[in-house]
Design an enzyme around this catalytic site. Sequence first.
Site, short mmCIF file in Angstrom:
data_model
loop_
_atom_site.label_atom_id
_atom_site.label_comp_id
_atom_site.label_asym_id
_atom_site.label_seq_id
_atom_site.Cartn_x
_atom_site.Cartn_y
_atom_site.Cartn_z
N ASP A 150 0.81 -1.22 0.00
CA ASP A 150 0.00 0.00 0.00
C ASP A 150 0.85 1.27 0.00
OD1 ASP A 150 -2.56 1.46 0.23
OD2 ASP A 150 -1.63 2.14 2.08
N ASP A 303 -7.69 3.95 6.40
CA ASP A 303 -6.49 4.49 5.73
C ASP A 303 -5.95 5.68 6.52
OD1 ASP A 303 -4.41 4.86 3.99
OD2 ASP A 303 -5.63 5.56 2.31
N GLY A 322 -2.70 11.85 2.14
CA GLY A 322 -3.17 11.08 3.29
C GLY A 322 -3.87 11.93 4.32
N1 LIG Z 1 -3.47 7.01 1.38
C1 LIG Z 1 -2.60 7.99 1.32
O1 LIG Z 1 -2.91 9.04 0.79
N2 LIG Z 1 -1.37 7.87 1.84
C2 LIG Z 1 -0.78 6.67 2.34
C3 LIG Z 1 -0.18 5.82 1.29
C4 LIG Z 1 -0.83 5.90 -0.03
O2 LIG Z 1 -1.77 5.11 -0.26
O3 LIG Z 1 -0.41 6.71 -0.85
C5 LIG Z 1 0.30 7.03 3.33
O4 LIG Z 1 1.02 6.15 3.78
O5 LIG Z 1 0.41 8.22 3.67
#
Ligand SMILES: NC(=O)N[C@@H](CC(=O)O)C(=O)O
EC number: 3.5.2.3
Length: 425
Positions: A150, A303, A322
């Site tokens: 991920d 997430d 994120g």
């Molecule tokens: N979901 C996100 O926007 N960020 C995730 C990793 C990712 O999926 O890019 C992260 O680890 O910050």
Amino acid sequence: MTAYLVRNVSVVGGAPTDLLIRDGVVAETGAGLAAPDATVLDATGLVALPGLVDLHTHLREPGREDAETVESGSRAAALGGYTAVCAMANTSPVADTAGVVEQVWRLGREAGLVDVQPIGAVTVGLAGERLAELGAMADSAARVRIFSDDGHCVADPKLMRRALEYVKAFDGVIAQHAEEPRLTEGAQMHEGEVSTRLGLTGWPAVAEEAIIARDVLLAEHVGSRLHICHVSTAGSVEVLRHAKARGVKVTAEVTPHHLLLTDEKATTYDPVYKVNPPLRTADDVAALRAALVEGVIDIVATDHAPHAVEDKECEWAYARPGMLGLETALSIALDVLGPQWDLIAERMSRAPARIAGLDGHGLDPAPGVPANLTLVDPAARRVVEPAELASRSRNTPYARMTLPGRIVATFLRGEPTVLDGKAVR
Ligand SMILES: NC(=O)N[C@@H](CC(=O)O)C(=O)O
């Protein structure tokens, strides 16, 4: 160990009853229970849910302890009603060996606020070139069953096939970040009318849909379990619907933010709204909500992606993608779904516990069941204050929004981690 008598609580929306929590389990349920040695909690008006389970949490330790630690993320989780979280592998070093997953697992045990189940990387260093030591991670003390790169897509179809084949031996699952990298080069937000207006490079829906389509066919061919991370488009829902009708062993998650927010937020140029996959259109949001209710999407996963101030409070193009999620997920679910408690319990606890194979989690409070549960006040409303969050980071997209619902208490194997809305430790 203190016993707790929870009085007058609605278990998953049912008629009010009492719950006696003793020696780590729900010892008894029923009206008018007596237990002179127990601490009494008046739960009139509250709903008891099986402790929430997050299949997709970024805890940032090892490597970015300034943004989050296993302990601070565990506390944020408990305050959000969670009793178990699956920690993503994109740490530094990457969780691609038995040593690193065992370290994360041990830190989770030491914090003792939620069960921390490490996810292992699929490929060495998330580089997408060689398979990581999946078997060694599965055999380690952390007993890894979910593997994911991920943050990166396992883009090479041959590697993806091998990974799916490999984890079959121990009933593992590959959790794919579905993003065809060639289609998202330089992408800053969802490709559509808003990106055109703003002149930002777009991340087209098809970059997600193409990988999901490929991978459900690979999973079918190999007969393996596939999980799709953070589904964000109406087209992905259609591919998943088709795959499930064919009997492919695929499950899928949606995040709270993709259920609520749209790409219009990018017009603020506030990087708090920058996320991967990006916020999509109102039509996508509607399709995701319907798919979650229908079951084409199996679960809500946060997430939770904490980022330090310098990585978020900068120009949009330089900001990391994120958003925080653990401390607000239940409120967003309540906002989006309403008080459909059985549905919320299924999508946020029972189903994620089943997918992750987490024993003792995802079970409705009943006699003999491990007391992993949370008490919610559905009538309460709260204003989200970033400074008050337990996370080390502040990148919540819900700052100063008024949201429904409040977590009053959380119990992990009969021990309170949250009482009266506050972390016990
Ligand atoms: N979901 C996100 O926007 N960020 C995730 C990793 C990712 O999926 O890019 C992260 O680890 O910050």
